[in-house]
Design a protein around this motif. Structure first.
Motif, PDB file in Angstrom:
ATOM      1  N   GLU A   1      49.269 -86.004  -2.637  1.00  0.00           N
ATOM      2  CA  GLU A   1      49.823 -87.234  -2.051  1.00  0.00           C
ATOM      3  C   GLU A   1      51.302 -87.146  -1.694  1.00  0.00           C
ATOM      4  O   GLU A   1      51.705 -87.549  -0.592  1.00  0.00           O
ATOM      5  N   PRO A   2      52.181 -86.635  -2.563  1.00  0.00           N
ATOM      6  CA  PRO A   2      53.603 -86.590  -2.197  1.00  0.00           C
ATOM      7  C   PRO A   2      53.920 -85.590  -1.084  1.00  0.00           C
ATOM      8  O   PRO A   2      54.988 -85.653  -0.473  1.00  0.00           O
ATOM      9  N   LYS A   3      52.980 -84.681  -0.809  1.00  0.00           N
ATOM     10  CA  LYS A   3      53.245 -83.585   0.119  1.00  0.00           C
ATOM     11  C   LYS A   3      52.669 -83.809   1.513  1.00  0.00           C
ATOM     12  O   LYS A   3      52.993 -83.058   2.440  1.00  0.00           O
ATOM     13  N   VAL A   4      51.785 -84.805   1.652  1.00  0.00           N
ATOM     14  CA  VAL A   4      51.090 -84.991   2.925  1.00  0.00           C
ATOM     15  C   VAL A   4      51.353 -86.376   3.500  1.00  0.00           C
ATOM     16  O   VAL A   4      51.708 -87.306   2.774  1.00  0.00           O
ATOM     17  N   LEU A   5      51.134 -86.488   4.808  1.00  0.00           N
ATOM     18  CA  LEU A   5      51.259 -87.781   5.472  1.00  0.00           C
ATOM     19  C   LEU A   5      50.093 -88.687   5.096  1.00  0.00           C
ATOM     20  O   LEU A   5      50.254 -89.891   4.906  1.00  0.00           O
TER      21      LEU A   5
ATOM     22  N   GLY B   1      55.388 -85.824   4.286  1.00  0.00           N
ATOM     23  CA  GLY B   1      54.460 -84.934   4.956  1.00  0.00           C
ATOM     24  C   GLY B   1      54.831 -84.531   6.363  1.00  0.00           C
ATOM     25  O   GLY B   1      54.050 -83.838   7.023  1.00  0.00           O
ATOM     26  N   VAL B   2      55.994 -84.934   6.843  1.00  0.00           N
ATOM     27  CA  VAL B   2      56.387 -84.622   8.222  1.00  0.00           C
ATOM     28  C   VAL B   2      57.764 -83.971   8.241  1.00  0.00           C
ATOM     29  O   VAL B   2      58.724 -84.519   7.693  1.00  0.00           O
ATOM     30  N   THR B   3      57.846 -82.799   8.848  1.00  0.00           N
ATOM     31  CA  THR B   3      59.126 -82.133   9.070  1.00  0.00           C
ATOM     32  C   THR B   3      59.366 -82.043  10.572  1.00  0.00           C
ATOM     33  O   THR B   3      58.593 -82.578  11.373  1.00  0.00           O
ATOM     34  N   ASP B   4      60.400 -81.355  10.959  1.00  0.00           N
ATOM     35  CA  ASP B   4      60.686 -81.199  12.388  1.00  0.00           C
ATOM     36  C   ASP B   4      59.642 -80.322  13.083  1.00  0.00           C
ATOM     37  O   ASP B   4      59.537 -80.348  14.310  1.00  0.00           O
TER      38      ASP B   4
ATOM     39  N   LEU C   1      48.603 -82.719   6.439  1.00  0.00           N
ATOM     40  CA  LEU C   1      47.515 -83.630   6.091  1.00  0.00           C
ATOM     41  C   LEU C   1      46.712 -83.031   4.943  1.00  0.00           C
ATOM     42  O   LEU C   1      46.724 -81.814   4.741  1.00  0.00           O
ATOM     43  N   GLY C   2      46.004 -83.881   4.210  1.00  0.00           N
ATOM     44  CA  GLY C   2      45.209 -83.414   3.089  1.00  0.00           C
ATOM     45  C   GLY C   2      43.730 -83.688   3.278  1.00  0.00           C
ATOM     46  O   GLY C   2      43.335 -84.564   4.052  1.00  0.00           O
TER      47      GLY C   2
ATOM     48  N   GLY D   1      49.217-100.214  -2.929  1.00  0.00           N
ATOM     49  CA  GLY D   1      50.425-100.761  -3.527  1.00  0.00           C
ATOM     50  C   GLY D   1      51.689 -99.989  -3.257  1.00  0.00           C
ATOM     51  O   GLY D   1      52.733-100.567  -2.982  1.00  0.00           O
ATOM     52  N   GLN D   2      51.610 -98.650  -3.321  1.00  0.00           N
ATOM     53  CA  GLN D   2      52.858 -97.897  -3.188  1.00  0.00           C
ATOM     54  C   GLN D   2      52.783 -96.689  -2.267  1.00  0.00           C
ATOM     55  O   GLN D   2      53.752 -96.373  -1.586  1.00  0.00           O
ATOM     56  N   ASP D   3      51.613 -96.019  -2.182  1.00  0.00           N
ATOM     57  CA  ASP D   3      51.559 -94.803  -1.371  1.00  0.00           C
ATOM     58  C   ASP D   3      51.451 -95.105   0.114  1.00  0.00           C
ATOM     59  O   ASP D   3      52.158 -94.514   0.928  1.00  0.00           O
ATOM     60  N   LYS D   4      50.498 -95.972   0.475  1.00  0.00           N
ATOM     61  CA  LYS D   4      50.329 -96.448   1.849  1.00  0.00           C
ATOM     62  C   LYS D   4      50.087 -95.337   2.872  1.00  0.00           C
ATOM     63  O   LYS D   4      50.414 -95.475   4.045  1.00  0.00           O
ATOM     64  N   GLY D   5      49.512 -94.235   2.411  1.00  0.00           N
ATOM     65  CA  GLY D   5      49.136 -93.176   3.337  1.00  0.00           C
ATOM     66  C   GLY D   5      47.714 -93.384   3.816  1.00  0.00           C
ATOM     67  O   GLY D   5      46.816 -93.703   3.030  1.00  0.00           O
ATOM     68  N   LEU D   6      47.459 -93.232   5.105  1.00  0.00           N
ATOM     69  CA  LEU D   6      46.144 -93.470   5.675  1.00  0.00           C
ATOM     70  C   LEU D   6      45.119 -92.491   5.112  1.00  0.00           C
ATOM     71  O   LEU D   6      45.312 -91.275   5.158  1.00  0.00           O
TER      72      LEU D   6
END
Length: 414
Positions: A111-115, A42-45, A50-51, A135-140
């Motif tokens: 989920e795969p696209k956002v922080l 979810g982070v580029t330069d 965010l979702g 378990g695996q995603d760990k996104g806030l």
């Protein structure tokens, strides 16, 4: 709110989700940008994505709209001020209409696209993916839900007092105002499932401490007519009623009680009110003896924080009314922003970096009535609640009748 009627569907979806992710957890890895800041999903330069998983067409449509628009306002303001960590904020919104399959599908898509997520309405839906998040995603994820069952996760963080703590504070208000006393019976009308049953744990505790008796009335979210519940509580001789349901149920309860001469105070949890109710037939009864507990000042409060936000939101959305969803949404977005700033200073914009940064935030949100501490994932960010009363002359329809207090200081969290 976690609804038993949705339990089977969510359980099945949970099993599917736990095993369906195609990626391993990369949040602890990531790459560094030219400034030495570690980045990940979810982070580029140039962008932090965010979702928001909301409800703008279902049970909580009015609140969901306000929460979302307030967060979009925060994004606009943040980007106008230069963004965070030399990056603009992008917010992708999905309306699940309080439908479990749409909610889970929205999470799986984004989920795969956002922080992470600045909003996720619905405890059952959050619970359905919590195992995967931990378990695996760990996104806030900052849910618009306050069940104590969401406590304990480093990644799903409740903002405010949980329903049980909030209910203890609400009953304490009735006791302090001498509306009820030792030996009295109090009614509790509550949604089946996580929301209502967590609130019931609070009323049961408060009743035991104060020498009260709780008369329970369990309902479903599809139950909109509270005639039978009012009749049962009236017959039981209760002296006050707690309602842990939606705005429609609260309005019906108060309206039917008034129409049948059942004159007792009614207090609701934070999601049991919408200002639109004041224009319905239940409006006069709500104005007379109805109260709401919450972990934030109402949007119409004259304090600096609500007044400033009310003005800014009104300028951005002049055709839309105000309600407490505005403060709830803006607070969550601002909190995410604070975590992003701290993570940037630590040169770690990965999911792990954001989660670590949140743990360092111990004094947040005082402009909106109380301070929040996020250092302990096993505890709500505050045990305080303000008590509010409907007021037709106040923007947002609520005014404070008791400032933030924590009667539930000794309440044992589950």
């Amino acid at each position: 709110m976690k609804l038993r009627v949705l339990g089977a569907a969510c359980a099945a979806l949970t099993l599917t989700l736990v095993g369906c992710s195609e990626k391993a957890n990369t949040s602890d890895g990531g790459v560094k940008d030219k400034g030495g800041v570690k980045t990940g999903e979810g982070v580029t330069d140039s962008v932090i994505s965010l979702g928001a998983l909301t409800d703008m067409t279902g049970v909580y449509a009015s609140l969901g709209k306000s929460v979302t628009q307030a967060q979009q306002l925060w994004v606009k303001q943040t980007n106008a001020a230069g963004g965070i960590c030399e990056r603009k904020i992008a917010l992708t919104v999905r309306d699940h209409g309080y439908d479990p399959q749409k909610a889970i599908a929205g999470y799986t898509e984004l989920e795969p696209k956002v922080l992470g997520f600045v909003q996720f309405i619905g405890s059952p839906f959050v619970a359905a993916v919590e195992q995967r998040i931990d378990g695996q995603d760990k996104g806030l994820v900052l849910p618009q839900a306050w069940s104590a069952n969401l406590l304990g996760s480093k990644y799903v963080r409740v903002i405010g007092a949980t329903y049980d703590v909030e209910t203890v504070n609400a009953i304490d208000y009735l006791l302090a105002e001498k509306r009820i006393a030792k030996g009295d019976r109090i009614g509790h009308v509550y949604f089946e499932g996580d929301y209502g049953e967590n609130a019931l744990a609070g009323s049961t505790y408060a009743a035991k401490e104060a020498g009260l008796t709780v008369v329970e009335q369990k309902i479903k979210p599809t139950d909109n007519d509270m005639t039978a519940q009012v009749a049962a509580l009236k017959q039981a001789g209760v002296k006050a009623v707690v309602v842990s349901a939606g705005p429609r149920q609260a309005a019906s309860l108060v309206g039917v009680a008034a129409a049948t001469g059942f004159k007792v105070p009614v207090v609701g949890n934070n999601s049991a009110f919408a200002p639109q109710l004041l224009k319905t037939q239940a409006g006069p009864a709500l104005l007379k003896d109805y109260y709401v507990a919450a972990s934030t000042l109402p949007i119409g409060d004259p304090g600096a924080g609500p007044a400033k936000l009310s003005k800014e939101y009104g300028a951005e959305y002049p055709k839309d009314g105000l309600d407490n969803g505005v403060i709830a949404g803006y607070t969550a977005a601002t909190l995410y922003g604070e975590a992003l700033k701290k993570a940037c200073a630590a040169k770690d914009l990965t999911r792990a970096g954001i989660d670590k940064a949140l743990l360092t935030i111990t004094d947040f949100g005082s402009d909106f009535g109380m301070s929040h501490n996020f250092s302990d994932p096993a505890a709500p960010s505050t045990r305080e609640s303000v008590i509010m009363k409907p007021d037709a002359k106040t923007p947002g329809g609520l005014k404070v009748v008791r400032p933030a207090e924590a009667a539930a200081k000794s309440y044992p969290l589950k």
